[in-house]
Scaffold this motif. Structure first.
Motif, mmCIF file in Angstrom:
data_model
loop_
_atom_site.group_PDB
_atom_site.id
_atom_site.type_symbol
_atom_site.label_atom_id
_atom_site.label_comp_id
_atom_site.label_asym_id
_atom_site.label_seq_id
_atom_site.Cartn_x
_atom_site.Cartn_y
_atom_site.Cartn_z
ATOM 1 N N ALA A 146 6.912 15.623 17.564
ATOM 2 C CA ALA A 146 7.536 14.874 16.476
ATOM 3 C C ALA A 146 6.831 13.552 16.200
ATOM 4 N N ALA A 147 6.162 13.005 17.231
ATOM 5 C CA ALA A 147 5.545 11.685 17.104
ATOM 6 C C ALA A 147 4.058 11.737 16.780
ATOM 7 N N VAL A 148 3.396 12.814 17.160
ATOM 8 C CA VAL A 148 1.946 12.940 16.991
ATOM 9 C C VAL A 148 1.657 14.184 16.155
ATOM 10 N N ASP A 149 0.772 14.069 15.212
ATOM 11 C CA ASP A 149 0.410 15.217 14.390
ATOM 12 C C ASP A 149 -0.218 16.295 15.270
ATOM 13 N N PRO A 150 0.466 17.419 15.480
ATOM 14 C CA PRO A 150 -0.080 18.443 16.384
ATOM 15 C C PRO A 150 -1.457 18.946 15.961
ATOM 16 N N ALA A 151 -1.717 18.967 14.672
ATOM 17 C CA ALA A 151 -2.999 19.482 14.186
ATOM 18 C C ALA A 151 -4.169 18.581 14.555
ATOM 19 N N SER A 152 -3.871 17.341 14.987
ATOM 20 C CA SER A 152 -4.944 16.409 15.350
ATOM 21 C C SER A 152 -5.250 16.421 16.839
ATOM 22 N N VAL A 191 -3.566 4.969 18.565
ATOM 23 C CA VAL A 191 -4.783 5.197 19.339
ATOM 24 C C VAL A 191 -5.970 5.248 18.392
ATOM 25 N N GLN A 192 -7.107 4.842 18.907
ATOM 26 C CA GLN A 192 -8.342 4.857 18.135
ATOM 27 C C GLN A 192 -9.174 6.068 18.527
ATOM 28 N N GLY A 193 -9.394 6.950 17.583
ATOM 29 C CA GLY A 193 -10.229 8.110 17.855
ATOM 30 C C GLY A 193 -9.497 9.175 18.654
ATOM 31 N N PRO A 194 -10.166 10.268 18.941
ATOM 32 C CA PRO A 194 -9.546 11.366 19.684
ATOM 33 C C PRO A 194 -9.289 10.987 21.139
ATOM 34 N N VAL A 195 -8.184 11.468 21.683
ATOM 35 C CA VAL A 195 -7.821 11.229 23.076
ATOM 36 C C VAL A 195 -7.298 12.525 23.675
ATOM 37 N N ALA A 196 -7.179 12.534 24.989
ATOM 38 C CA ALA A 196 -6.479 13.609 25.693
ATOM 39 C C ALA A 196 -5.074 13.087 25.999
ATOM 40 N N TRP A 197 -4.077 13.710 25.415
ATOM 41 C CA TRP A 197 -2.699 13.264 25.619
ATOM 42 C C TRP A 197 -2.142 13.832 26.916
ATOM 43 N N ARG A 198 -1.669 12.942 27.778
ATOM 44 C CA ARG A 198 -1.013 13.364 29.005
ATOM 45 C C ARG A 198 0.495 13.348 28.775
ATOM 46 N N ALA A 215 3.857 26.807 20.355
ATOM 47 C CA ALA A 215 3.355 25.792 19.419
ATOM 48 C C ALA A 215 1.891 25.998 19.059
ATOM 49 N N ALA A 216 1.318 27.111 19.458
ATOM 50 C CA ALA A 216 -0.121 27.316 19.268
ATOM 51 C C ALA A 216 -0.534 27.225 17.806
ATOM 52 N N GLY A 217 0.309 27.699 16.918
ATOM 53 C CA GLY A 217 -0.032 27.650 15.501
ATOM 54 C C GLY A 217 -0.182 26.241 14.973
ATOM 55 N N GLU A 218 0.567 25.291 15.556
ATOM 56 C CA GLU A 218 0.479 23.900 15.138
ATOM 57 C C GLU A 218 -0.707 23.185 15.794
ATOM 58 N N LEU A 219 -1.097 23.639 16.978
ATOM 59 C CA LEU A 219 -2.145 22.966 17.754
ATOM 60 C C LEU A 219 -3.511 23.584 17.445
ATOM 61 N N SER A 220 -3.853 23.559 16.177
ATOM 62 C CA SER A 220 -5.053 24.275 15.737
ATOM 63 C C SER A 220 -6.346 23.653 16.231
ATOM 64 N N ALA A 221 -6.317 22.363 16.596
ATOM 65 C CA ALA A 221 -7.540 21.687 17.057
ATOM 66 C C ALA A 221 -7.639 21.629 18.572
ATOM 67 N N GLU A 264 11.353 19.312 26.531
ATOM 68 C CA GLU A 264 11.959 18.301 25.660
ATOM 69 C C GLU A 264 10.972 17.166 25.403
ATOM 70 N N ALA A 265 10.250 16.747 26.436
ATOM 71 C CA ALA A 265 9.224 15.720 26.246
ATOM 72 C C ALA A 265 8.152 16.214 25.273
ATOM 73 N N PHE A 266 7.820 17.472 25.347
ATOM 74 C CA PHE A 266 6.827 18.056 24.453
ATOM 75 C C PHE A 266 7.329 18.054 23.013
ATOM 76 N N GLU A 267 8.618 18.306 22.821
ATOM 77 C CA GLU A 267 9.193 18.253 21.482
ATOM 78 C C GLU A 267 9.092 16.833 20.923
ATOM 79 N N LYS A 268 9.354 15.841 21.750
ATOM 80 C CA LYS A 268 9.196 14.450 21.320
ATOM 81 C C LYS A 268 7.743 14.171 20.925
#
Length: 314
Positions: free
Chosen positions: A54-60, A26-33, A87-93, A47-51
């Protein structure tokens, strides 16, 4: 009735996270559904959230839109809330979060089983936007949150306890509050009196947009708003989607001046043509954008009784 999913969330395009393949760049910031089918889901939402993690940097991640989960008409959002808070600690942004982006084909709004969402506000002190769809089993406790700017709760019936909790919360940064109050038939048992702390103007000093909509006692709400101290600080007032009759509109005209408003939304109403003309004559010359469209507001009469409905019930 909700017929379309969000394609934008607080200025960001919504991008569906694919639960069975790698996500495309993806280009630039998005809202992930993040969503799973509501029927015959191949996995549970956590389980989908765990995937996703693993695939997207949570901090971004700046925004998350929670879509469907498995059998939301029977299963609450409690596991989703727990997964997000853990997961709040990982989702800092993370700044924007919406829970329950489903159409009527996924699950009717009044069937969506929610849960206690207070923990989300505690876990994410930097959150600025929170939205929730569905009032069944929805719970909220009074909370202080320094940075929340908008709170939206969409429902066919919002429990009075939730309305009171919003009114009792300390949200000094809140600029936008939207409550779909709904009908008693679907659990909306609040009254205009429950809104008094909000309307007093003392709770939310920065509020500029207020929506108290989709109510079957919209006339009583309009009458309360007509004398509410909060009104002078607003630039947008939304009393749409409810059972608004000439009585409620008359109260608005007889109350304090509304000519300072940028927008007054009364769409889906049961006003007479004469009252619509009076509203236009009173407000449009001052530049107020006025929405008086009746929309899908239909009356049915049975055995001498006239039945009117809100825009979004079941």
């Amino acid at each position: 009735m909700i017929s379309e999913l969000r394609n934008e969330f607080h200025g960001l395009p919504v991008v569906e996270f694919p639960i069975d393949t790698a996500p495309a760049p993806v280009q630039g910031p998005v809202a992930w559904r993040i969503s799973v089918p509501t029927y015959d889901a191949p996995m549970e939402w956590p389980e989908a959230f765990e995937k996703f993690r693993a695939a997207v940097d949570p901090a971004s991640v700046q925004a998350i839109v929670v879509g469907g989960w498995s059998e939301p008409y029977d299963t609450s959002s409690a596991d989703i809330v727990a997964a997000l808070t853990a997961a709040a600690g990982e989702l800092s942004a993370l700044r924007s979060l919406f829970i329950g982006d489903m159409t009527f084909e996924d699950c009717e709004i009044s069937w969506i089983v929610q849960s206690d969402v207070t923990g989300l506000l505690s876990a994410f002190p930097q959150l600025t936007h929170l939205g929730v769809r569905g009032g069944t089993q929805l719970a909220l406790h009074p909370v202080r949150h320094e940075n929340l700017r908008s709170l939206v709760i969409e429902s066919g019936g919002l429990p009075a306890d939730v309305v009171r909790a919003v009114a009792a919360s300390d949200l000094p940064g809140l600029t936008d509050l939207e409550l779909w109050l709904g009908t008693e038939e679907y659990g909306g048992d609040s009254s205009a009196e429950d809104l008094a702390p909000i309307l007093s103007g003392e709770k939310f000093p920065r509020l500029t947009r207020l929506a108290l909509s989709n109510s079957d006692h919209q006339d009583a709400i309009a009458a309360a708003v007509a004398a509410a101290p909060i009104v002078p600080q607003l630039h947008t007032l939304d009393l749409s989607k409810g059972v608004l009759l000439d009585t409620g509109a008359e109260a608005l005209l007889a109350g304090q001046s509304l000519t300072h408003l940028e927008s007054l939304d009364l769409h889906h109403n049961y006003l007479s043509d004469g009252m619509r003309e009076r509203m236009r004559a009173a407000l449009e010359p001052s530049g107020v954008r006025l929405d008086l469209e009746a929309g899908n507001a239909d009356e049915d009469e049975y055995d001498g009784t006239v039945y009117r409905s809100v825009a979004v019930g079941e």
